[in-house]
Design a protein around this motif. Structure first.
Motif, PDB file in Angstrom:
ATOM      1  N   GLY A 182     -38.906 -91.431  13.374  1.00 34.10           N
ATOM      2  CA  GLY A 182     -38.807 -91.535  14.825  1.00 34.10           C
ATOM      3  C   GLY A 182     -38.317 -92.878  15.311  1.00 34.10           C
ATOM      4  N   ASN A 184     -39.268 -92.017  19.029  1.00 35.30           N
ATOM      5  CA  ASN A 184     -40.684 -92.192  19.371  1.00 35.30           C
ATOM      6  C   ASN A 184     -40.850 -92.517  20.848  1.00 35.30           C
ATOM      7  OD1 ASN A 184     -41.687 -91.738  16.754  1.00 35.30           O
ATOM      8  ND2 ASN A 184     -41.389 -93.877  16.164  1.00 35.30           N
ATOM      9  N   ILE A 238     -47.997 -88.754  19.146  1.00 36.38           N
ATOM     10  CA  ILE A 238     -46.945 -87.922  18.552  1.00 36.38           C
ATOM     11  C   ILE A 238     -47.514 -86.956  17.527  1.00 36.38           C
ATOM     12  CG2 ILE A 238     -44.894 -87.966  17.064  1.00 36.38           C
ATOM     13  CD1 ILE A 238     -43.988 -90.430  18.564  1.00 36.38           C
ATOM     14  N   ARG A 262     -45.901 -85.668  11.396  1.00 33.81           N
ATOM     15  CA  ARG A 262     -44.477 -85.921  11.172  1.00 33.81           C
ATOM     16  C   ARG A 262     -44.011 -85.195   9.910  1.00 33.81           C
ATOM     17  NH1 ARG A 262     -42.769 -90.633  14.051  1.00 33.81           N
ATOM     18  NH2 ARG A 262     -44.537 -91.642  15.085  1.00 33.81           N
TER      19      ARG A 262
END
Length: 332
Positions: free
Chosen positions: A193, A233, A249, A252
């Motif tokens: 990100g 991000n 977030i 991932r």
């Protein structure tokens, strides 16, 4: 100064915004030339195809200003020959008719895809290295328009605009798909990100095209980018904040795993003929840096909408307010 404008490919996303701007300018007389009807301005459209010299000859008049937005641009165009027929052949046809009609001003929307996977901060002098047919054929079209301008360099004006990814209200392209995934809570970050992305708001692109009508004879080439450049991000966190969501977030997906999943979708698409929102090239684009610089500041142009406000307006329009009666535009 007044302008009689032929807006080629004007039924699409950028063309509709540009036509709206021109409507409020008494100096502009504008007609759209497009193979598709305009959902917003049907009364102002002439149906035609840039692949047809006859269509262009029937609709371009002496002394017109031509703005060429027409293009084949999706990743999944089939057959592949359409890229050359529309992007390159269309440019050749436009220049042929421009010579016949005494046109001395052409504005052409190209793309930063002519640079391929470019180094961070690539400006208008960057190395041309397209990785796909879209970028290749757009650059070939640029050369055709430059040859037209070079025939009368002190009289003809050519503006080439290379936008980065363009987003905004009513568009159903890659940026919208990302925003929709975030808004739905189903977004998964692929990679770290930390890669950065240049973006361009449609209203600002349209405003610069209008501004460039004042340019003097010569060749003017500009990347179009709205600054600042977000990391993925930062973009995801900003969108969540605008939606009133937790700014975390979360999980991932490593790039290698995400790319392998994309390859799997590529195989299924090849076997079934179906289109999917996931592909290896889209995963690669998502995780790549895509950061460009531009010389537009030197022209005196000031974008009317700051990037963060443009993002807020788009999110509010698409995910908070109701706009069910608005036309939609589907692109990459």
């Amino acid at each position: 100064m007044s302008f009689n404008i032929k807006l080629i490919g004007g039924s699409g996303f950028i063309g509709t915004r540009l036509f709206r701007r021109f409507q409020s300018n008494a100096r502009m007389s504008v007609r759209i030339f497009d193979k598709n009807q305009s959902s917003a301005y049907p009364e102002s459209v002439v149906i035609g195809d840039v692949r047809s010299l006859r269509d262009l000859r029937d609709n371009i008049s002496d002394g017109d200003t031509i703005i060429n937005l027409a293009a084949e641009h999706r990743d999944d165009v089939s057959p592949l020959t359409l890229y050359d027929e529309v992007n390159v052949g269309g440019a050749q046809n436009i220049c042929t008719v421009a010579r016949e009609r005494g046109v001395d001003r052409i504005i052409f929307t190209s793309t930063v895809a002519v640079y391929g996977f470019a180094p961070i901060g690539t400006d208008e002098s960057g190395k041309i290295a397209p990785f796909n047919n879209y970028g290749r054929t757009k650059y070939e079209a640029e050369q055709i328009f430059k040859a037209w301008q070079s025939e009368a360099p002190t009289e003809r004006t050519l503006v080439i605009i290379r936008p980065t990814v363009v987003f905004g209200e009513q568009n159903r392209g890659n940026v919208y798909n990302l925003l929709r995934q975030i808004a739905s809570g189903r977004f998964l970050m692929v990679g770290s990100g930390e890669n950065r992305k240049s973006m361009a708001y449609v209203e600002n692109v349209a405003a610069f095209i209008e501004y460039s009508l004042s340019f003097k004879p010569g060749v003017h080439v500009f990347n179009f980018i709205d600054k600042p450049d977000f990391t993925m991000n930062q973009l995801v966190i900003s969108v969540k904040k605008m939606l009133g969501r937790p700014e975390k977030i979360g999980f991932r997906v490593p790039f290698a795993f995400g790319f392998a999943i994309g390859k799997g979708f590529d195989l299924v698409a090849a076997l079934t003929g179906k289109r999917f929102s996931i592909s290896s090239i889209r995963i690669k684009k998502f995780c790549a840096n895509s950061v460009y610089n531009t010389a537009i500041d030197k022209t005196g142009f000031v974008p009317p909408v700051p990037l963060e406000r443009a993002l807020e307006q788009t999110i509010r329009n698409e995910f908070i307010e109701q706009h069910n009666d608005e036309p939609l535009f589907f692109s990459e």
